[in-house]
Write a protein that holds these residues in place. Structure first.
Motif, short mmCIF file in Angstrom:
data_model
loop_
_atom_site.label_atom_id
_atom_site.label_comp_id
_atom_site.label_asym_id
_atom_site.label_seq_id
_atom_site.Cartn_x
_atom_site.Cartn_y
_atom_site.Cartn_z
N THR A 165 0.86 -1.19 0.00
CA THR A 165 0.00 0.00 0.00
C THR A 165 0.89 1.24 0.00
O THR A 165 1.88 1.29 0.72
CB THR A 165 -0.94 0.02 1.21
OG1 THR A 165 -0.17 0.32 2.40
CG2 THR A 165 -1.66 -1.31 1.39
N GLY A 166 0.53 2.23 -0.81
CA GLY A 166 1.42 3.38 -0.96
C GLY A 166 2.68 3.01 -1.72
O GLY A 166 3.73 3.63 -1.55
N GLY A 167 2.56 2.03 -2.60
CA GLY A 167 3.74 1.50 -3.30
C GLY A 167 4.32 2.40 -4.35
O GLY A 167 5.41 2.13 -4.86
N PRO A 172 5.54 -7.99 -6.21
CA PRO A 172 4.86 -6.88 -5.55
C PRO A 172 3.62 -6.44 -6.30
O PRO A 172 3.60 -6.40 -7.54
CB PRO A 172 5.92 -5.77 -5.55
CG PRO A 172 6.82 -6.10 -6.69
CD PRO A 172 6.81 -7.59 -6.84
N ILE A 173 2.57 -6.12 -5.55
CA ILE A 173 1.32 -5.59 -6.09
C ILE A 173 1.11 -4.23 -5.44
O ILE A 173 1.00 -4.14 -4.21
CB ILE A 173 0.12 -6.50 -5.80
CG1 ILE A 173 0.40 -7.95 -6.19
CG2 ILE A 173 -1.15 -5.97 -6.47
CD1 ILE A 173 0.59 -8.18 -7.66
N ILE A 174 1.05 -3.17 -6.23
CA ILE A 174 0.94 -1.82 -5.68
C ILE A 174 -0.52 -1.39 -5.53
O ILE A 174 -1.33 -1.63 -6.43
CB ILE A 174 1.67 -0.80 -6.58
CG1 ILE A 174 3.17 -1.06 -6.60
CG2 ILE A 174 1.39 0.64 -6.13
CD1 ILE A 174 3.93 -0.22 -7.62
N ILE A 175 -0.82 -0.79 -4.39
CA ILE A 175 -2.06 -0.03 -4.20
C ILE A 175 -1.65 1.41 -3.90
O ILE A 175 -0.81 1.64 -3.03
CB ILE A 175 -2.91 -0.58 -3.05
CG1 ILE A 175 -3.66 -1.83 -3.46
CG2 ILE A 175 -3.89 0.47 -2.54
CD1 ILE A 175 -4.53 -2.41 -2.36
N ASP A 176 -2.22 2.37 -4.63
CA ASP A 176 -1.89 3.77 -4.38
C ASP A 176 -2.99 4.64 -4.97
O ASP A 176 -3.48 4.35 -6.07
CB ASP A 176 -0.54 4.14 -5.01
CG ASP A 176 0.14 5.30 -4.29
OD1 ASP A 176 -0.46 6.39 -4.25
OD2 ASP A 176 1.26 5.11 -3.80
N ASN A 177 -3.41 5.67 -4.25
CA ASN A 177 -4.41 6.59 -4.80
C ASN A 177 -3.76 7.83 -5.42
O ASN A 177 -4.46 8.71 -5.91
CB ASN A 177 -5.45 6.99 -3.74
CG ASN A 177 -4.84 7.81 -2.61
OD1 ASN A 177 -3.65 8.13 -2.61
ND2 ASN A 177 -5.67 8.18 -1.65
N PHE A 178 -2.43 7.88 -5.39
CA PHE A 178 -1.64 8.96 -6.00
C PHE A 178 -2.01 10.34 -5.45
O PHE A 178 -1.86 11.34 -6.13
CB PHE A 178 -1.76 8.92 -7.53
CG PHE A 178 -1.14 7.68 -8.13
CD1 PHE A 178 0.22 7.66 -8.39
CD2 PHE A 178 -1.90 6.56 -8.37
CE1 PHE A 178 0.81 6.51 -8.91
CE2 PHE A 178 -1.32 5.41 -8.89
CZ PHE A 178 0.04 5.38 -9.16
N SER A 179 -2.44 10.37 -4.20
CA SER A 179 -2.70 11.66 -3.56
C SER A 179 -1.41 12.35 -3.15
O SER A 179 -1.37 13.56 -2.97
CB SER A 179 -3.61 11.47 -2.33
OG SER A 179 -2.95 10.70 -1.34
N ASN A 180 -0.35 11.55 -2.98
CA ASN A 180 0.93 12.12 -2.55
C ASN A 180 2.09 11.50 -3.33
O ASN A 180 3.20 11.36 -2.83
CB ASN A 180 1.13 11.90 -1.05
CG ASN A 180 2.14 12.87 -0.46
OD1 ASN A 180 2.31 13.98 -0.95
ND2 ASN A 180 2.81 12.45 0.59
N SER A 181 1.81 11.11 -4.58
CA SER A 181 2.83 10.51 -5.44
C SER A 181 2.45 10.76 -6.89
O SER A 181 1.36 11.27 -7.18
CB SER A 181 2.96 9.00 -5.17
OG SER A 181 1.71 8.36 -5.33
N LYS A 182 3.35 10.42 -7.79
CA LYS A 182 3.11 10.66 -9.21
C LYS A 182 3.14 9.35 -9.99
O LYS A 182 3.93 8.46 -9.69
CB LYS A 182 4.15 11.63 -9.77
CG LYS A 182 4.07 13.04 -9.20
CD LYS A 182 5.08 13.97 -9.87
CE LYS A 182 4.97 15.39 -9.33
NZ LYS A 182 5.95 16.30 -9.97
#
Length: 339
Positions: A6-8, A27-37
């Protein structure tokens, strides 16, 4: 073995994804991209030579999380990074931090048992120690009132994990990694720290000042009881930190954990002042930095650094990258980004 991160797509998460893949995990990424690109995904592809599965959801959304775990069957463990992390911002926007940092963990702990997932590595922080009475801090150092809402969210999350572990029928094994100040970038300069807007952390502000994006660096206070009056922190290279997560995952999957919750400090074992970091950066980059001394910043702890003995003895983990090399990699990353 599939590991959900999470936050990957974040700073530490993306480097951990690389180390997971190179260690033979999927690895499997979960991210809502609120603080990443999303450009981070391209960097991962360039390093690994393939795409990493990524699900654009908020891990605080239980139904969305269930959907991912149904699609990605047979996930063996989770590394939970997804959290806001800026001390100063947490002082200004505490509710944002409690809702996101605590809420996302609660959702995760609710959903994981439904899919038989029994291994969790939690991204904690040295901020749980508050202002310690003695240095270095060990895992047995008492936690004191946190100096910021961010630190309080990490204390709350640790308490939640311990309370769950004591509940009847709990099958989740958790490793809490209390880490210190990650800096640096991957040696390829394909991924690194990528703050949105004005950086909250010291090193990206340094590199952005050196490259001309920022006019000057403000050092928050020079009247602390430290070697030169500026804050002292334990700066760990982000790839070293990522490798600690691999060691923790392996310990859980190998069923070597001796308790349902284990805690480890992850740091270098020594502290450097802000001025020492500035001077070392100047040596590593060949750049003269424009900096001024400003007032203290709310929420800052005067000094903290780790006793890293337990991680070395139990996880078999030690850092290997010097402050000079860490800062050199940050500068290489900044030059790749340009202005």
């Amino acid at each position: 073995m599939k590991i959900l991160v999470t936050g990957g797509a974040g700073y530490i998460g993306s480097h951990t994804v690389v180390e997971l893949a190179q260690a033979g995990y999927e690895p499997i990424i979960i991210d809502n991209f609120s603080n990443s690109k999303e450009s981070v995904l391209g960097g991962l592809r360039a390093i690994l030579g393939r795409d990493v599965p990524c699900h654009r959801i908020d891990c605080g959304d239980a139904e969305a999380l269930r959907g991912v775990l149904k699609q990605e069957d047979n996930v063996q463990g989770v590394i939970h990074f997804a959290a806001f992390k800026a001390v100063g911002e947490s002082v200004a926007e505490p509710l944002k931090y409690f809702q996101n940092n605590v809420g996302s963990l609660l959702t995760l702990l609710e959903v994981l048992p439904e899919f038989g997932i029994e291994s969790l590595v939690f991204s904690s922080s040295c901020t749980v120690y508050g202002v310690p009475d003695a240095l270095p801090v060990t895992e047995a150092t008492p936690t004191k009132p946190a100096s910021s809402p961010y630190g309080r969210t990490k204390q709350m999350c640790e308490d939640i994990v311990h309370d769950l572990a004591a509940a009847p029928g709990n099958k989740l094994y958790t490793i809490l990694l209390r880490y210190f100040n990650p800096i640096g970038a991957h040696e390829s300069a394909k991924i690194g720290e990528l703050p949105l807007g004005t950086p909250n952390n010291l090193v990206p502000f340094i590199t952005q000042t050196a490259v001309g994006i920022r006019e000057k660096l403000t050092i928050f206070g020079n009247d602390y009881d430290t070697v030169d009056g500026t804050n002292v922190r334990d700066y760990i290279h982000v790839v070293d930190l990522a490798q600690a997560h691999i060691a923790a995952v392996q310990r859980l999957l190998d069923r070597k954990a001796t308790d349902t919750v284990e805690t480890f400090n992850v740091g270098t074992g020594h502290g450097n002042s802000v001025l020492e970091v500035v001077q070392t950066f100047e040596q590593a980059s060949g750049q003269k930095l424009n900096y001024v001394i400003g007032p203290r910043r709310p929420g800052d702890v005067p000094a903290i650094y780790a006793d890293a003995t337990k991680a070395a003895e139990v996880l078999g983990f030690k850092t290997s990258t010097s402050l000079f090399d860490s800062l050199a990699s940050s500068w290489k990353w900044q030059l790749t980004l340009g202005k």
